[in-house]
Write a protein that holds these residues in place. Structure first.
Motif, PDB file in Angstrom:
ATOM      1  N   GLN A 116      -9.538   1.617  -4.610  1.00  0.00           N
ATOM      2  CA  GLN A 116     -10.248   2.099  -3.425  1.00  0.00           C
ATOM      3  C   GLN A 116     -10.090   1.199  -2.194  1.00  0.00           C
ATOM      4  O   GLN A 116     -10.781   1.395  -1.197  1.00  0.00           O
ATOM      5  N   GLU A 168      -4.353   8.605   3.126  1.00  0.00           N
ATOM      6  CA  GLU A 168      -4.856   7.264   3.353  1.00  0.00           C
ATOM      7  C   GLU A 168      -3.904   6.268   2.715  1.00  0.00           C
ATOM      8  O   GLU A 168      -3.141   6.615   1.801  1.00  0.00           O
ATOM      9  N   CYS A 169      -3.910   5.042   3.223  1.00  0.00           N
ATOM     10  CA  CYS A 169      -3.034   3.982   2.733  1.00  0.00           C
ATOM     11  C   CYS A 169      -3.854   3.098   1.804  1.00  0.00           C
ATOM     12  O   CYS A 169      -4.784   2.419   2.246  1.00  0.00           O
ATOM     13  N   VAL A 170      -3.503   3.094   0.531  1.00  0.00           N
ATOM     14  CA  VAL A 170      -4.303   2.421  -0.489  1.00  0.00           C
ATOM     15  C   VAL A 170      -3.505   1.267  -1.081  1.00  0.00           C
ATOM     16  O   VAL A 170      -2.334   1.426  -1.437  1.00  0.00           O
ATOM     17  N   ARG A 172      -8.573   0.502   1.010  1.00  0.00           N
ATOM     18  CA  ARG A 172      -7.800   1.252   1.994  1.00  0.00           C
ATOM     19  C   ARG A 172      -7.494   0.366   3.202  1.00  0.00           C
ATOM     20  O   ARG A 172      -8.295  -0.472   3.578  1.00  0.00           O
ATOM     21  N   PHE A 205       0.264  10.042  10.727  1.00  0.00           N
ATOM     22  CA  PHE A 205       0.281   8.591  10.538  1.00  0.00           C
ATOM     23  C   PHE A 205       1.014   7.903  11.680  1.00  0.00           C
ATOM     24  O   PHE A 205       0.528   6.931  12.268  1.00  0.00           O
ATOM     25  N   PRO A 242       0.717   5.865  -0.113  1.00  0.00           N
ATOM     26  CA  PRO A 242      -0.147   6.970   0.338  1.00  0.00           C
ATOM     27  C   PRO A 242      -0.927   7.642  -0.781  1.00  0.00           C
ATOM     28  O   PRO A 242      -0.451   7.770  -1.899  1.00  0.00           O
ATOM     29  N   SER A 282      -6.038   0.364   7.336  1.00  0.00           N
ATOM     30  CA  SER A 282      -5.768   1.145   8.540  1.00  0.00           C
ATOM     31  C   SER A 282      -4.322   0.905   8.955  1.00  0.00           C
ATOM     32  O   SER A 282      -3.714  -0.102   8.562  1.00  0.00           O
ATOM     33  N   TYR A 286       1.779  15.077   7.313  1.00  0.00           N
ATOM     34  CA  TYR A 286       1.104  13.828   6.937  1.00  0.00           C
ATOM     35  C   TYR A 286       1.661  12.633   7.699  1.00  0.00           C
ATOM     36  O   TYR A 286       0.897  11.810   8.231  1.00  0.00           O
ATOM     37  N   LYS A 291      -3.728  15.115   5.926  1.00  0.00           N
ATOM     38  CA  LYS A 291      -4.223  13.755   6.043  1.00  0.00           C
ATOM     39  C   LYS A 291      -3.942  12.963   4.760  1.00  0.00           C
ATOM     40  O   LYS A 291      -3.935  13.514   3.660  1.00  0.00           O
ATOM     41  N   LEU A 329      -4.980  13.378   0.932  1.00  0.00           N
ATOM     42  CA  LEU A 329      -6.339  13.893   1.006  1.00  0.00           C
ATOM     43  C   LEU A 329      -6.371  15.396   1.230  1.00  0.00           C
ATOM     44  O   LEU A 329      -7.402  16.031   1.047  1.00  0.00           O
ATOM     45  N   CYS A 359       0.851  -1.188   0.000  1.00  0.00           N
ATOM     46  CA  CYS A 359       0.000   0.000   0.000  1.00  0.00           C
ATOM     47  C   CYS A 359       0.885   1.236   0.000  1.00  0.00           C
ATOM     48  O   CYS A 359       2.012   1.229   0.496  1.00  0.00           O
TER      49      CYS A 359
END
Length: 230
Positions: A132, A107-109, A134, A167, A98, A136, A163, A105, A101, A96
């Motif tokens: 999509q 998200e880890c995709v 993602r 995290f 980054p 945690s 960022y 912020k 956003l 994954c």
């Protein structure tokens, strides 16, 4: 006759706002210095640095133990992480990366192939919109963390977006601070505040090594004492 000598009140200790402003100013000054250092490094050097880092990383215990790897997609002025990304995919690890956003912020995709990268809102390569899945932070076994500069004690200074600070505040897995040897800075010169999380391990083109972290509390990637909790 009264003494008319001017009286100077004793200086008051700096309050929280003064300290925050001073910390921010110190970080800006060091960032400017580090960007000048970056400008002196030829682009081809980052390719060599990234290849050396990947070679050491993929032989490490952290790498072999990890089923899910989080890694940044490098900028032209950072160690090339494509060899690491390719190795993760080739070895069947869940990779994954980054996706920014905004507002500090990300998200880890999950990235199934490098062809799934596209320029994002900051023109940084990130997963295309169709991807999509993602994860945690709790689902990540190993995280590779970038920096503008770092110190041997695990302190890092990023580009200022916050960022990775956000995290790291919620991450408890293994973590490696990725920094070229040419961009290391003496620990005393890196300004840090309460929100700045030191890391326990460094990855450079010369290999992996433990950071001599001096801050209280376990850093991400640090082993806890028996019976300890994070």
């Amino acid at each position: 006759m009264p003494d008319k000598t001017e009286y100077a009140a004793p200086a008051q200790p700096a309050g929280p706002l003064d300290e925050t402003a001073a910390l921010a100013a110190a970080k800006r000054a060091l960032r400017a210095e580090c960007r000048a250092r970056l400008a002196a490094i030829p682009p081809e050097a980052w390719l060599h640095t990234g290849a050396e880092m990947a070679a050491y990383l993929t032989e490490s215990a952290e790498w072999h133990a990890a089923k899910t790897v989080f890694c940044f997609v490098s900028l032209p002025c950072e160690p090339d992480t494509r060899p690491i990304l390719r190795a993760a995919l080739a070895q069947g690890k869940r990779l994954c990366v980054p996706r920014v956003l905004g507002g500090g912020k990300m998200e880890c995709v999950v990235l199934p192939a490098l062809s799934g990268l596209a320029p994002g809102i900051m023109n940084i390569l990130e997963p295309e919109a169709a991807l999509q899945t993602r994860l945690s932070p709790a689902e990540i076994d190993l995280a590779l963390i970038p920096c503008l500069t770092a110190a041997e004690n695990g302190a890092r200074l990023g580009h200022g977006g916050g960022y990775y600070d956000r995290f790291l505040a919620g991450y408890r897995g293994a973590a490696l601070l990725v920094c070229a040897e040419a961009m290391l800075t003496p620990a005393a010169r890196i300004p840090t505040g309460a929100q700045d999380v030191p890391l326990a391990r460094l990855l450079t083109e010369n290999g992996l090594r433990d950071a001599c972290a001096a801050k209280a509390g376990p850093a991400p990637g640090a082993a806890l004492p028996e019976g300890g909790t994070l």
